[in-house]
Design an enzyme around this catalytic site. Structure first.
Site, PDB file in Angstrom:
ATOM      1  N   LYS A  92       0.816  -1.215   0.000  1.00  0.00           N
ATOM      2  CA  LYS A  92       0.000   0.000   0.000  1.00  0.00           C
ATOM      3  C   LYS A  92       0.854   1.271   0.000  1.00  0.00           C
ATOM      4  CE  LYS A  92      -3.493  -2.742   0.271  1.00  0.00           C
ATOM      5  NZ  LYS A  92      -3.608  -3.491  -0.959  1.00  0.00           N
TER       6      LYS A  92
ATOM      7  N   LYS B 269      -2.745   1.635   9.367  1.00  0.00           N
ATOM      8  CA  LYS B 269      -2.985   0.561   8.395  1.00  0.00           C
ATOM      9  C   LYS B 269      -1.749  -0.276   8.131  1.00  0.00           C
ATOM     10  CE  LYS B 269      -6.599   2.564   5.490  1.00  0.00           C
ATOM     11  NZ  LYS B 269      -6.932   2.898   4.108  1.00  0.00           N
TER      12      LYS B 269
ATOM     13  N   HIS C 166     -17.305   5.131  -0.264  1.00  0.00           N
ATOM     14  CA  HIS C 166     -16.301   4.269  -0.875  1.00  0.00           C
ATOM     15  C   HIS C 166     -16.785   3.987  -2.292  1.00  0.00           C
ATOM     16  CE1 HIS C 166     -13.488   0.640  -0.654  1.00  0.00           C
ATOM     17  NE2 HIS C 166     -14.058   0.594  -1.829  1.00  0.00           N
TER      18      HIS C 166
ATOM     19  N   GLU D 226      -9.830   1.845  -6.070  1.00  0.00           N
ATOM     20  CA  GLU D 226     -10.732   2.253  -4.991  1.00  0.00           C
ATOM     21  C   GLU D 226     -10.434   3.689  -4.577  1.00  0.00           C
ATOM     22  OE1 GLU D 226     -10.662  -0.529  -1.738  1.00  0.00           O
ATOM     23  OE2 GLU D 226     -11.715  -2.030  -2.943  1.00  0.00           O
TER      24      GLU D 226
ATOM     25  N   ASN E 104      -7.041  -2.907  -6.466  1.00  0.00           N
ATOM     26  CA  ASN E 104      -7.200  -4.360  -6.323  1.00  0.00           C
ATOM     27  C   ASN E 104      -6.868  -5.005  -7.654  1.00  0.00           C
ATOM     28  OD1 ASN E 104     -10.013  -3.666  -4.305  1.00  0.00           O
ATOM     29  ND2 ASN E 104      -8.017  -4.279  -3.596  1.00  0.00           N
TER      30      ASN E 104
ATOM     31  N   ARG F  39      -7.353  -7.818  -9.229  1.00  0.00           N
ATOM     32  CA  ARG F  39      -8.102  -9.065  -9.459  1.00  0.00           C
ATOM     33  C   ARG F  39      -9.531  -8.714  -9.850  1.00  0.00           C
ATOM     34  NH1 ARG F  39     -11.118  -8.378  -4.854  1.00  0.00           N
ATOM     35  NH2 ARG F  39      -9.954  -7.553  -3.106  1.00  0.00           N
TER      36      ARG F  39
ATOM     37  N   VAL G 145     -15.371  -9.210  -5.927  1.00  0.00           N
ATOM     38  CA  VAL G 145     -16.604  -9.915  -5.540  1.00  0.00           C
ATOM     39  C   VAL G 145     -17.817  -9.250  -6.214  1.00  0.00           C
ATOM     40  CG1 VAL G 145     -18.070 -10.573  -3.588  1.00  0.00           C
ATOM     41  CG2 VAL G 145     -15.589 -10.519  -3.299  1.00  0.00           C
TER      42      VAL G 145
END
Lengths: 71, 449
Positions: free
Chosen positions: B115, B157, B207, B274, B289, B291, B294
């Site tokens: 990150k 984080k 978000h 994001e 991300n 990939r 979901v």
């Protein structure tokens, strides 16, 4: 003597109490991982830990005996 | 590609198999001992028992998975999401073994998985990022000094973190002092890397994320955005596209910034950028991300595309269509049905004694009636995706749908959806990431979950 049982199935991640140790109600004594979530298991009653029936990495089913607590 | 192995399980494995069947591609499913009876295992062309139930002994067995893939003559490996999907080492080993990793290159995964590194890359590319530390903070003293500059509240984080794990909100110097070691330890335990950093907490943020796709011919397109602000335990529960109450001009700027982020790393295959968007519609890069997500079905529902097909095509050297050919229609909402207590969000494994969905939704599920939802894996039973001509229609179809669902044997969050979908907060579309816990708190006395 009281028995602390698993409220859900999962893998024992941590044992936070030792045999012979005094514990108080609400104290976290174990953590169980279930469905990718870490769940603390708290003592319902206070007393002395008589026997720990599980080990880290072991799998428990709902209702399995985790810890025996004496006076 | 003629045959692929799916290095995943349940719902996403089933989803990939469906597209492969349509395209005439054979599939190899891997499964643990606990998953042998799940539908994806029988639906695949071939199935392999990969190991015992814990993921580290089965679905994360990199060498064994690659060995099975080679043995069965597969051309490519699809990692799905979670598990090995963002594991650069796995992607590298798949390529070294002479097969195609159906995702971005291992270099991109590595760069965006860190990150701090990804923040640095985005700053250089001119993408706005949340104010925070540019390096990992090594000691509590250093963290406290940096926090003075950033200001409270802030987020602590894990640099290698994801899925809401290894991140804590700190309201004060005292909270930062209390949480510092714990977050560091969790980062080490979960990700094998204890580097942590600080980021300003943006209050009342939404978000919002943008689906991007890149090919090996230098083309990069976006497939518009999704609002993923309905969350519990920092994990998404409901996603929708397009984002309600987002001015068109902001939507366009978000999609442009996502492309800028993708171009900065020569992105290939499916990815998601994001952002968090504050109440003034200022937005900041959060993470990328690397990939399929979901929530990709909400994008599929509004664009009419099959993103798994796109992934296979790009991995096979195919070219993407032009940006102006990608249009959206209507509104889609995805609900994640979890085997959990709707009040405490505690897991509820067990046997699905009854699983009756009713009509009016696209159901993506890894289970059928009679299957066991075991404690070894994610609690998600299903995704329910509802499309409408507009948001009002999607909402009313959602309410009708949830009134007709019956799931017995495990606790689920269906009752929560029944009440929340009709709530003023959700219907207004004017909600931020704290909406679900706030609504639950407010309605504690009233609702009957």
């Amino acid at each position: 003597m009281k028995e602390l049982k698993a409220s859900m199935a999962g893998t024992v991640l941590n044992v936070l109490a030792a045999e012979g140790q005094a514990i108080t109600p609400g104290q976290a004594v174990l953590t169980i991982e279930s469905m990718k979530m870490e769940i603390p298991v708290e003592a319902e009653i206070g007393g002395t830990v008589e026997k720990i029936h599980v080990e880290i990495g072991g799998f428990v089913n709902e209702g399995d005996l985790l810890i025996t607590v004496g006076e | 590609m003629k045959k692929i192995l799916i290095a995943n399980r349940g719902e996403i494995a089933r989803r990939i198999i469906r597209t492969c069947n349509r395209l005439g591609i054979e599939t190899v499913a891997i499964h643990s001992e606990a998953d042998g009876d799940l539908p994806y295992v029988s639906e695949a062309t071939e199935a392999v028992l990969i190991g015992p139930n814990p993921v580290v002994q089965s679905y994360l067995q990199v060498e064994k998975i690659i060995e099975e893939a080679k043995k069965r003559g597969v051309d490519g490996i699809h990692p799905g999401y979670g598990l090995l999907s963002e594991n650069a080492d796995f992607a590298r080993k798949v390529a070294v073994a002479g097969m195609t990793f159906i995702g971005p290159s291992s270099d991109i995964i590595e760069k965006m998985g860190d990150k701090i590194e990804s923040r640095r890359t985005m700053i250089q590319a001119g993408v706005p990022v949340v104010p925070g530390t540019e390096e990992g903070v090594k000691s509590l003293e250093e963290a406290l000094q940096e926090a003075e500059v950033i200001g409270y509240p802030l987020m602590l984080k894990a640099s290698a973190g994801g899925g809401g794990i290894g991140m804590v909100r700190c309201e004060s110097e005292q909270a930062l002092t209390q949480q510092f070691e714990s977050v560091k330890n969790r980062a080490k335990a979960y990700f094998g890397d204890d580097v942590i950093y600080l980021e300003k907490f943006i209050a009342d943020a939404r978000h919002i994320e943008v689906q991007i796709f890149g090919d090996h011919h230098g083309n990069l397109v976006h497939l518009y955005e999704r609002n993923c602000s309905v969350q519990r335990r920092n994990q998404k529960v409901i996603e929708e596209s397009p984002s309600p109450n987002l001015p068109q001009e902001v939507r366009e700027r978000l999609c442009e910034a996502a492309l800028q982020a993708g171009k900065a790393v020569n992105y290939t295959n499916a990815g998601t950028v994001e952002f968090i968007v504050d109440p003034n519609n200022e937005f900041y890069f959060l993470e990328m991300n690397t990939r399929l997500q979901v929530e990709h079905p909400v994008t599929e529902e509004v664009t009419g595309l099959d993103l798994v097909e796109w992934q296979l095509n790009v991995a096979d050297g195919g070219e993407l269509p032009a940006q102006d050919t990608i249009q959206t229609h209507g509104h889609a909402i995805e609900y994640r049905v979890y085997a959990e207590d709707p009040k405490t969000f505690f897991p509820s494994p067990g046997k699905l004694e009854k699983l009756q969905w009713g009509e009016g939704a696209r159901i993506e599920t890894g289970y059928e009636e009679g299957n066991l939802v075991t404690p070894f894996y994610d609690p998600m039973i299903s995704k329910v995706i509802i499309h409408g001509a507009d948001r009002d229609e999607a909402l009313s179809k959602s309410q009708a749908f949830f009134n007709n669902v019956t799931i017995n044997g495990v606790k689920t969050n269906i009752s929560l959806f029944k009440e929340f979908v009709g709530s003023e907060q959700f219907v207004s579309g004017d909600y931020a990431t704290a909406v679900l816990p706030q609504w639950m708190e407010k309605t504690k006395e009233e609702h009957t979950l």
